[in-house]
Design a protein around this motif. Structure first.
Motif, PDB file in Angstrom:
ATOM      1  N   GLN A  50       0.894  -1.223   0.008  1.00 47.00           N
ATOM      2  CA  GLN A  50      -0.003   0.005   0.199  1.00 47.00           C
ATOM      3  C   GLN A  50       0.828   1.312  -0.028  1.00 47.00           C
ATOM      4  OE1 GLN A  50      -2.999  -0.015   2.913  1.00 47.00           O
ATOM      5  NE2 GLN A  50      -4.134   1.774   2.393  1.00 47.00           N
ATOM      6  N   LYS A  51       0.254   2.336  -0.561  1.00 43.27           N
ATOM      7  CA  LYS A  51       1.144   3.568  -0.712  1.00 43.27           C
ATOM      8  C   LYS A  51       1.144   4.487   0.454  1.00 43.27           C
ATOM      9  CE  LYS A  51       2.130   7.057  -4.406  1.00 43.27           C
ATOM     10  NZ  LYS A  51       1.579   7.768  -5.297  1.00 43.27           N
ATOM     11  N   ALA A  52       2.177   5.075   0.855  1.00 47.21           N
ATOM     12  CA  ALA A  52       2.248   6.248   1.704  1.00 47.21           C
ATOM     13  C   ALA A  52       2.959   7.130   1.281  1.00 47.21           C
ATOM     14  CB  ALA A  52       2.719   5.648   3.052  1.00 47.21           C
ATOM     15  N   GLU A  53       2.888   8.450   1.741  1.00 50.18           N
ATOM     16  CA  GLU A  53       3.426   9.667   1.460  1.00 50.18           C
ATOM     17  C   GLU A  53       3.948  10.446   2.428  1.00 50.18           C
ATOM     18  OE1 GLU A  53       2.028  13.640  -0.274  1.00 50.18           O
ATOM     19  OE2 GLU A  53       2.346  12.326  -2.094  1.00 50.18           O
ATOM     20  N   GLY A  54       5.099  10.735   2.410  1.00 47.00           N
ATOM     21  CA  GLY A  54       5.901  11.526   3.647  1.00 47.00           C
ATOM     22  C   GLY A  54       6.946  12.586   3.248  1.00 47.00           C
ATOM     23  N   SER A  55       7.315  13.388   3.910  1.00 48.88           N
ATOM     24  CA  SER A  55       8.668  14.264   3.698  1.00 48.88           C
ATOM     25  C   SER A  55       9.912  13.955   4.824  1.00 48.88           C
ATOM     26  CB  SER A  55       8.099  15.610   3.780  1.00 48.88           C
ATOM     27  OG  SER A  55       7.583  16.002   5.098  1.00 48.88           O
ATOM     28  N   TYR A  56      11.061  14.070   4.152  1.00 50.88           N
ATOM     29  CA  TYR A  56      12.299  13.960   4.936  1.00 50.88           C
ATOM     30  C   TYR A  56      13.405  14.581   4.322  1.00 50.88           C
ATOM     31  CZ  TYR A  56      16.281  12.644   7.209  1.00 50.88           C
ATOM     32  OH  TYR A  56      17.596  12.691   7.951  1.00 50.88           O
ATOM     33  N   GLY A  57      14.054  15.373   4.768  1.00 52.11           N
ATOM     34  CA  GLY A  57      15.096  15.973   4.369  1.00 52.11           C
ATOM     35  C   GLY A  57      15.266  16.954   3.142  1.00 52.11           C
ATOM     36  N   GLY A  58      14.039  17.689   3.125  1.00 55.21           N
ATOM     37  CA  GLY A  58      13.862  18.582   1.977  1.00 55.21           C
ATOM     38  C   GLY A  58      13.322  17.810   0.741  1.00 55.21           C
ATOM     39  N   ILE A  73       9.976  14.960  -0.720  1.00 56.65           N
ATOM     40  CA  ILE A  73       8.897  14.107  -0.721  1.00 56.65           C
ATOM     41  C   ILE A  73       9.203  12.819  -1.159  1.00 56.65           C
ATOM     42  CG2 ILE A  73       6.287  13.965  -1.446  1.00 56.65           C
ATOM     43  CD1 ILE A  73       7.064  16.402   0.162  1.00 56.65           C
ATOM     44  N   TRP A  74       8.325  11.945  -0.263  1.00 53.84           N
ATOM     45  CA  TRP A  74       8.789  10.624  -0.597  1.00 53.84           C
ATOM     46  C   TRP A  74       7.518   9.575  -0.656  1.00 53.84           C
ATOM     47  CZ3 TRP A  74      13.947   8.701  -0.902  1.00 53.84           C
ATOM     48  CH2 TRP A  74      14.853   9.362  -0.653  1.00 53.84           C
ATOM     49  N   ASN A  75       7.528   8.830  -1.757  1.00 56.68           N
ATOM     50  CA  ASN A  75       6.577   7.944  -1.976  1.00 56.68           C
ATOM     51  C   ASN A  75       7.060   6.619  -1.561  1.00 56.68           C
ATOM     52  OD1 ASN A  75       4.532   9.993  -3.172  1.00 56.68           O
ATOM     53  ND2 ASN A  75       5.826   9.841  -4.837  1.00 56.68           N
ATOM     54  N   ALA A  76       6.372   6.147  -0.615  1.00 52.73           N
ATOM     55  CA  ALA A  76       6.598   4.487   0.036  1.00 52.73           C
ATOM     56  C   ALA A  76       5.726   3.541  -0.192  1.00 52.73           C
ATOM     57  CB  ALA A  76       7.030   4.805   1.388  1.00 52.73           C
ATOM     58  N   TRP A  77       6.035   2.304  -0.419  1.00 56.22           N
ATOM     59  CA  TRP A  77       5.273   1.133  -0.664  1.00 56.22           C
ATOM     60  C   TRP A  77       5.632   0.091   0.461  1.00 56.22           C
ATOM     61  CZ3 TRP A  77       1.064   1.310  -4.016  1.00 56.22           C
ATOM     62  CH2 TRP A  77       1.313   2.098  -5.014  1.00 56.22           C
ATOM     63  N   PHE A  78       4.471   0.092   1.160  1.00 53.09           N
ATOM     64  CA  PHE A  78       4.579  -0.838   2.698  1.00 53.09           C
ATOM     65  C   PHE A  78       3.745  -2.062   2.373  1.00 53.09           C
ATOM     66  CE2 PHE A  78       1.409   1.747   4.078  1.00 53.09           C
ATOM     67  CZ  PHE A  78       0.643   0.919   4.494  1.00 53.09           C
ATOM     68  N   THR A  79       4.130  -3.162   3.055  1.00 48.66           N
ATOM     69  CA  THR A  79       3.359  -4.362   3.138  1.00 48.66           C
ATOM     70  C   THR A  79       3.179  -4.804   4.587  1.00 48.66           C
ATOM     71  OG1 THR A  79       3.193  -6.750   2.507  1.00 48.66           O
ATOM     72  CG2 THR A  79       5.294  -5.837   3.123  1.00 48.66           C
ATOM     73  N   SER A  80       1.826  -5.066   5.069  1.00 51.88           N
ATOM     74  CA  SER A  80       1.512  -5.600   6.205  1.00 51.88           C
ATOM     75  C   SER A  80       1.795  -7.037   6.443  1.00 51.88           C
ATOM     76  CB  SER A  80      -0.001  -5.301   6.673  1.00 51.88           C
ATOM     77  OG  SER A  80      -0.845  -5.711   5.652  1.00 51.88           O
ATOM     78  N   GLU A  81       2.057  -7.738   5.300  1.00 52.41           N
ATOM     79  CA  GLU A  81       2.738  -9.131   5.317  1.00 52.41           C
ATOM     80  C   GLU A  81       3.971  -9.347   6.004  1.00 52.41           C
ATOM     81  OE1 GLU A  81       2.325 -10.377   1.259  1.00 52.41           O
ATOM     82  OE2 GLU A  81       0.631  -9.828   0.783  1.00 52.41           O
TER      83      GLU A  81
END
Length: 273
Positions: free
Chosen positions: A136-144, A146-154
């Motif tokens: 599932q996709k998540a969006e966040g910011s760090y270090g100036g 914008i980051w798009n992350a894909w994480f799994t609860s598996e």
């Protein structure tokens, strides 16, 4: 159908218990631009080694160097660039701390910066399969950035490459919006070592301290060396003293050509003169 679902859930529980109950290595491939103007992408293999509440994220080179330091008392040498190859982070979930290690070339000094920038994730409804994991996709910011992350609860471990963590599952892939950095999980292995063997650092420093360290090193990268410490070797194996001015400019040129730090908000602009 119900039987298949039960079998799938049982396998998921078994995998989860297996990962949570022992040391694991999550191997990531980083593709990155050494410089913002780079056309090509360089690739480095990184290990996220976990033992209970602590994880270490470091390159294969530093991982080997850390284990050698335990065996022989000193690590391998450090690269003359401060960015990209030196992404080294220790996360302690119990202490709720994230430390970024920085390694000073030639002087062989090691410091650490406490990461206080809080990751604020926005979990999005988008999903896709990456490798064998439903993510599932998540969006966040760090270090100036914008980051798009894909994480799994598996894989129910709230961790990921570099400083990234805090999502309800393992980060499988994460990319910044400029396409400069792209981390992707390529393998999960059992961690065979008895300990994580983290590098030892002299003291905690601030980002401002680190910026000054980089600037001072760039201005005089050979300050800790004496005349005759740097030697050239010809094809016959004969040694001769290297020209310090040429070596200095070579190091400075290398630093300028790879100046695309992951923390853009703390980037140092190196001058050519």
């Amino acid at each position: 159908m119900i039987r298949n679902i039960k079998n799938h859930l049982l396998l998921f529980v078994m995998i989860s218990c297996h990962l949570l109950g022992q040391k694991s290595s999550f191997i990531y491939e980083l593709k990155y631009k050494p410089h913002t103007d780079s056309i090509r992408l360089d690739t480095i293999t990184y290990y996220l080694d976990r033992d209970k509440d602590v994880s270490l994220f470091r390159s294969a080179m530093f991982r080997k160097s850390d284990s050698l330091a335990v065996k022989r008392g000193y690590p391998n040498g450090f690269d003359t660039e401060f960015n990209n190859k030196q992404l080294y982070v220790k996360k302690d979930a119990k202490e709720n701390t994230v430390l970024k290690y920085v390694f000073i070339p030639i002087a062989y000094s090691t410091f650490a910066i406490k990461i206080n920038e809080k990751l604020e994730w926005k979990i999005l409804p988008e999903k896709q399969t990456i490798g064998k994991y439903l993510c599932q996709k998540a969006e966040g910011s760090y270090g100036g950035r914008i980051w798009n992350a894909w994480f799994t609860s598996e894989v129910p471990i709230s961790d990921g490459p570099y400083i990234f963590n805090g999502l309800p599952g393992l980060i499988i892939k994460i990319t910044d919006d400029q396409g400069d950095y792209d981390f992707e999980l390529v393998q999960i292995k059992d961690f065979k070592w008895k300990e994580l063997y983290p590098a030892k650092y002299q003291k905690l420093i601030s980002w401002e301290d680190f910026q000054k360290i980089q600037t001072d090193f760039y201005n005089n990268p050979l300050s800790t060396l004496k005349k005759g410490d740097i030697l050239n070797e010809d094809a016959s194996g004969n040694l001769s003293e290297a020209n310090h001015r040429d070596v200095k400019e070579s190091i400075r040129k290398n630093i300028r050509s790879k100046n695309n730090p992951i923390e853009l908000n703390y980037k140092v602009d190196f001058k050519t003169n």
